[in-house]
Design a protein around this motif. Sequence first.
Motif, short mmCIF file in Angstrom:
data_model
loop_
_atom_site.label_atom_id
_atom_site.label_comp_id
_atom_site.label_asym_id
_atom_site.label_seq_id
_atom_site.Cartn_x
_atom_site.Cartn_y
_atom_site.Cartn_z
N HIS A 1 57.89 15.75 34.05
CA HIS A 1 59.32 15.41 34.15
C HIS A 1 60.11 15.97 32.98
O HIS A 1 61.31 16.26 33.10
N LEU A 2 59.45 16.15 31.83
CA LEU A 2 60.14 16.75 30.68
C LEU A 2 60.47 18.21 30.95
O LEU A 2 61.53 18.71 30.58
N GLN B 1 63.30 18.35 33.31
CA GLN B 1 64.55 18.07 32.58
C GLN B 1 65.01 19.32 31.84
O GLN B 1 66.20 19.65 31.83
N GLN B 2 64.06 20.04 31.23
CA GLN B 2 64.41 21.28 30.52
C GLN B 2 65.03 22.30 31.45
O GLN B 2 65.94 23.03 31.06
N THR C 1 66.47 20.48 36.54
CA THR C 1 66.18 19.90 37.85
C THR C 1 66.38 18.39 37.87
O THR C 1 66.93 17.84 38.81
N SER C 2 65.91 17.72 36.82
CA SER C 2 65.96 16.25 36.82
C SER C 2 66.89 15.69 35.74
O SER C 2 66.80 14.51 35.43
N SER C 3 67.77 16.51 35.21
CA SER C 3 68.63 16.05 34.11
C SER C 3 69.49 14.85 34.49
O SER C 3 69.77 14.01 33.66
N ASN C 4 69.89 14.79 35.73
CA ASN C 4 70.78 13.71 36.16
C ASN C 4 70.05 12.59 36.90
O ASN C 4 70.70 11.70 37.44
N TRP C 5 68.73 12.65 36.95
CA TRP C 5 67.98 11.60 37.62
C TRP C 5 68.06 10.32 36.80
O TRP C 5 67.97 10.37 35.57
N VAL D 1 62.79 9.10 37.70
CA VAL D 1 61.77 9.81 36.93
C VAL D 1 60.45 9.04 36.99
O VAL D 1 59.37 9.62 37.16
#
Length: 122
Positions: A24-25, A28-29, A32-36, A41
Amino acid sequence: MNGLYTILLLIASNIFMTLAWYGHLKLQQTGTSSNWPLFGVIAFSWAIAFFEYCCQVPANRIGFIDNGGPFTLVQLKVIQECVSLVVFTIIINMMFTGQGLHWNHYLAFGCLVLAVYLVFIK
């Protein structure tokens, strides 16, 4: 043969575990998941961890000496920890550039190899 199956299942298990814990990190980089939300997560990581358990539990059952396997509980745990660090090192170096290994990391890994040797002494 049970020993080989155990180690292969532990490798697969630790690939899933490392991806569940640290994947997940990377997402985030990449944005893709920055706004989750945190719950999203966690759910994503749990979904991956399911497959980790699908490999880990059979590995321990097959490898455990009381089930006909070659390893004691202590041996299983030390093997698992070493496999975990090797898999972690490979995956993290592939996913996160700039996370190089230093002399103290190699020394720590050597100590773990020594730990495996020590738990197998009768």
